[in-house]
Design a protein around this motif. Structure first.
Motif, mmCIF file in Angstrom:
data_model
loop_
_atom_site.group_PDB
_atom_site.id
_atom_site.type_symbol
_atom_site.label_atom_id
_atom_site.label_comp_id
_atom_site.label_asym_id
_atom_site.label_seq_id
_atom_site.Cartn_x
_atom_site.Cartn_y
_atom_site.Cartn_z
ATOM 1 N N ARG A 1 0.854 -1.191 0.000
ATOM 2 C CA ARG A 1 0.000 0.000 0.000
ATOM 3 C C ARG A 1 0.886 1.236 0.000
ATOM 4 N N ASN A 2 0.580 2.142 -0.881
ATOM 5 C CA ASN A 2 1.354 3.364 -1.072
ATOM 6 C C ASN A 2 0.828 4.441 -0.125
ATOM 7 N N GLU B 1 1.334 7.493 -0.094
ATOM 8 C CA GLU B 1 1.039 8.750 -0.770
ATOM 9 C C GLU B 1 -0.322 8.716 -1.462
ATOM 10 N N THR B 2 -0.674 7.570 -2.053
ATOM 11 C CA THR B 2 -1.949 7.478 -2.777
ATOM 12 C C THR B 2 -3.037 6.797 -1.958
ATOM 13 N N ARG C 1 -3.520 3.721 -2.078
ATOM 14 C CA ARG C 1 -3.883 2.539 -2.852
ATOM 15 C C ARG C 1 -2.763 1.500 -2.808
ATOM 16 N N ASP D 1 -0.662 0.495 -4.875
ATOM 17 C CA ASP D 1 0.143 0.717 -6.071
ATOM 18 C C ASP D 1 1.586 1.076 -5.723
#
Length: 643
Positions: A528-529, A531-532, A534, A536
């Motif tokens: 899990r990113n 920053e986003t 999500r 990704d």
């Protein structure tokens, strides 16, 4: 002197064990044990009931007990065992109350969808209701007799709860009847309250006598065969669709004779693949959404389709776009009336072998299809064989393409090794590219397309056919769902080769997702990113070689096709449970070969890719045939298409 029959006092569980040990299936003069063993994971719901009975009497009755690691996996073993035995033999599976029993639900659905016999013995809450609610039991506010096992009802062919011992006297024979009925078979469930399992009853001694259940071969009605023969004589471009019923019936030779002598091409479903060897002159390959060039082109222009032993699922019909000839007619030859009548077919309800033999006799004197049609079939087959060669070839890429991996494995193990698969992109690629040489060499479960089936199925096939080599093809996503049965395979001292295709998670559905116009989302195995928000981020790094070794298997990484061939040779020489991890590239994919599958695209979206995909979807969907007019001996019948 008493006229009462002799009895034997046993618990309900003990009576089940004794009864199962005396049941046989019979067909064509041959008998075999219907239930040759029991798979069990024990808990408080069955350890003192069926567990006790199996321990005390199993050895004496030659009814061994196998221990799985997952209840769903046990049912998959039984289903695969039954399929490889042409549905003439299967296993029973017992599980404890609550989660142990509901874990078998997916396996039950798979068996019923695929028409495979399995006997499930889930444990249930106390019939007495004194310990209530029982540990792991469901307490329903308005239906006091409801239990979680009622979930089995919609996914079973036969279901009953045994709330009194004497109910077995009618329930068990009915269960055996359904298991051995080729039209009705599927998951058979006897829900067993844990207190009833331990209760005693005076059973009639003859309840435990040997019984042979004859697996029927219903013949085709003569009048219907005459109508089918009349349709064939009038057809210009007839086509046979071969389903799993051909193999279960043992109709391979009858199909081969009819196709070869009369020049009728045969196309395959997943379950029917292997009924004819891949190099049979009239085998045009797979049809439908995962079909090939030859079969799909023949299907598109066929004016008469003879569906033998197939349920005509949406992959076979390419979501009702495969058969596009105006006025196309259908003959349905199937032991299941529901399947025989599909697509408005002339419904011939019969055993596949009996029906094909009767049809061949009814066509005596007919020279078959004209030479130009046979030559067209040969030319299409040559083109298709060349396309398969091309999709299987080594392109030199590192890692190799999935098609090249399948070709290398097939060449290394041959056409008589059993290949097993179930879900992801592999089933479609295997249907197109694998070249089996007998009907037992191809085992892909695609009725339910159940991730996690593959490794348990390997056990089931190996137990059914110990002398034949078994190779399990499994994607890394499916492997992560049910790798635990590797432990069972080792405990049973089985030799099993697992080729683990590593494409970094759910890449089959990712490919479909992106074909539908969406960007990649939540199908790759990534962190899990932050920053986003999500999934990704960076790719999650897994070492499948070490994982398999940690479970006790011998495992190696094969990064090239040469290393793969070496690993396959070593696995055969060494035996035991072998896991070969093969990374594949995502750039080189097996093409679609003029096929389509109905996956609806969002009708409204702010994403340009979705909008474009929706337009293409509507164009393809316009070719779907919503309704096929009923077929008769009059070849002038037509079809109606979507407006």
């Amino acid at each position: 002197m008493s006229d009462r029959p002799s009895t034997r006092r046993l618990t309900t569980a003990q009576a089940i064990v004794h009864h199962l040990a005396a049941q046989y299936s019979g067909r064509d003069g041959q008998e075999r044990r219907l239930i040759p063993g029991v798979w069990g994971i024990f808990g408080h719901g069955n350890v003192a009931g069926l567990g006790q009975a199996l321990e005390e009497y199993g050895d004496a009755l030659d009814l061994p007990t196998f221990r799985g690691q997952n209840e769903q996996g046990m049912v998959h073993v039984a289903a695969a065992f039954a399929r490889h035995n042409k549905r003439l033999s299967t296993y029973a599976c017992t599980a404890s109350v609550g989660p142990g029993s509901t874990n078998m639900l997916t396996g039950a659905a798979l068996a019923t969808v695929n028409r495979l016999p399995v006997l499930l013995l889930p444990s249930d809450h106390f019939a007495s209701r004194i310990p209530d609610p029982v540990l792991q039991g469901l307490e329903h506010p308005s239906e006091h007799d409801l239990s979680v096992n009622d979930c089995f009802r919609p996914v079973s062919r036969f279901y009953t709860r045994i709330s009194r011992p004497e109910q077995l006297l009618s329930a068990l024979p009915e269960a055996m009847r359904v298991l051995t009925d080729p039209a009705e078979t599927g998951a058979v469930v006897l829900s067993l309250p844990e207190d009833v399992q331990a209760e005693a009853y005076d059973w009639p001694q003859h309840f435990f006598g040997k019984r042979v259940w004859q697996v029927r071969r219903p013949p085709a009605e003569a009048g219907l065969i005459r109508q089918a023969a009349a349709l064939l004589r009038e057809a210009r471009r007839p086509l046979i669709v071969c389903g799993g019923g051909v193999i279960y019936s043992g109709a391979e030779e009858a199909l081969s004779r009819l196709a070869a002598h009369l020049g009728i091409p045969v196309v395959e479903s997943q379950a029917g693949k292997g009924a004819l060897p891949w190099n049979h002159a009239m085998n045009a390959g797979p049809v439908g959404s995962a079909g090939g060039l030859a079969a799909n082109r023949l299907a598109r222009e066929s004016d008469l389709v003879i569906a033998v032993g197939t349920r005509l699922g949406d992959f076979v019909t390419a979501s009702r776009t495969a058969f596009g000839c105006p006025g196309v007619q259908f003959i349905g030859l199937n032991v299941v009336p529901m399947d025989a009548a599909k697509l408005g077919a002339l419904s011939v309800v019969a055993d596949a072998r009996e029906g094909l033999e009767s049809l061949f006799e009814a066509l005596a004197g007919w020279e078959g299809t004209p030479p130009n049609y046979r030559n067209e079939v040969k030319a299409l087959k040559r083109e298709w064989d060349a396309a398969v060669d091309d999709a299987r070839r080594d392109t030199g890429s590192t890692p190799p393409s999935q098609g090249a991996v399948l070709g290398a494995v097939n060449d290394a193990v041959g056409g008589h090794t059993v290949v097993i698969c179930a879900a992801g992109s592999l089933p479609g690629d295997l249907l197109r590219l694998w070249r089996p040489e007998d009907s037992g060499a191809y085992h892909v479960e695609y009725g339910y397309s159940c991730m996690g089936y593959e490794i348990p199925a390997g056990l089931g096939v190996k137990l059914a056919d110990p002398l034949r080599r078994v190779v399990v093809m499994v994607g890394d996503g499916s492997y992560l769902m049910m790798n635990s049965e590797l432990v069972t395979a080792m405990a049973e001292n089985l030799s099993l080769t697992v080729v683990l295709i590593d494409n970094r998670a759910y890449m089959s559905i990712r490919g479909l997702q992106m074909e539908c116009g969406s960007p990649s989302f939540n199908n790759e195995l990534r962190h899990r990113n932050p920053e986003t928000g999500r999934t990704d981020g960076e790719v999650v790094q897994l070492d499948f070689v070490k994982h398999a070794q940690g479970l006790g298997a011998r495992s190696v990484l094969a990064g090239t096709l040469a290393e793969l061939r070496t690993a396959l040779d070593r696995a055969e020489a060494e035996g035991g449970v072998q896991v070969i991890v093969v990374p594949v590239n995502l750039r080189e994919r097996v093409p679609g070969f003029e096929s389509w599958w109905d996956v609806p695209i969002a009708a409204v979206s702010g994403q340009a890719g979705i909008t474009a995909a929706r337009q293409e979807y509507e164009r393809k969907a316009a070719g779907q045939v919503a309704y096929f007019a009923p077929t008769s001996a009059d070849p002038a019948q037509g079809i109606e298409e979507k407006s």
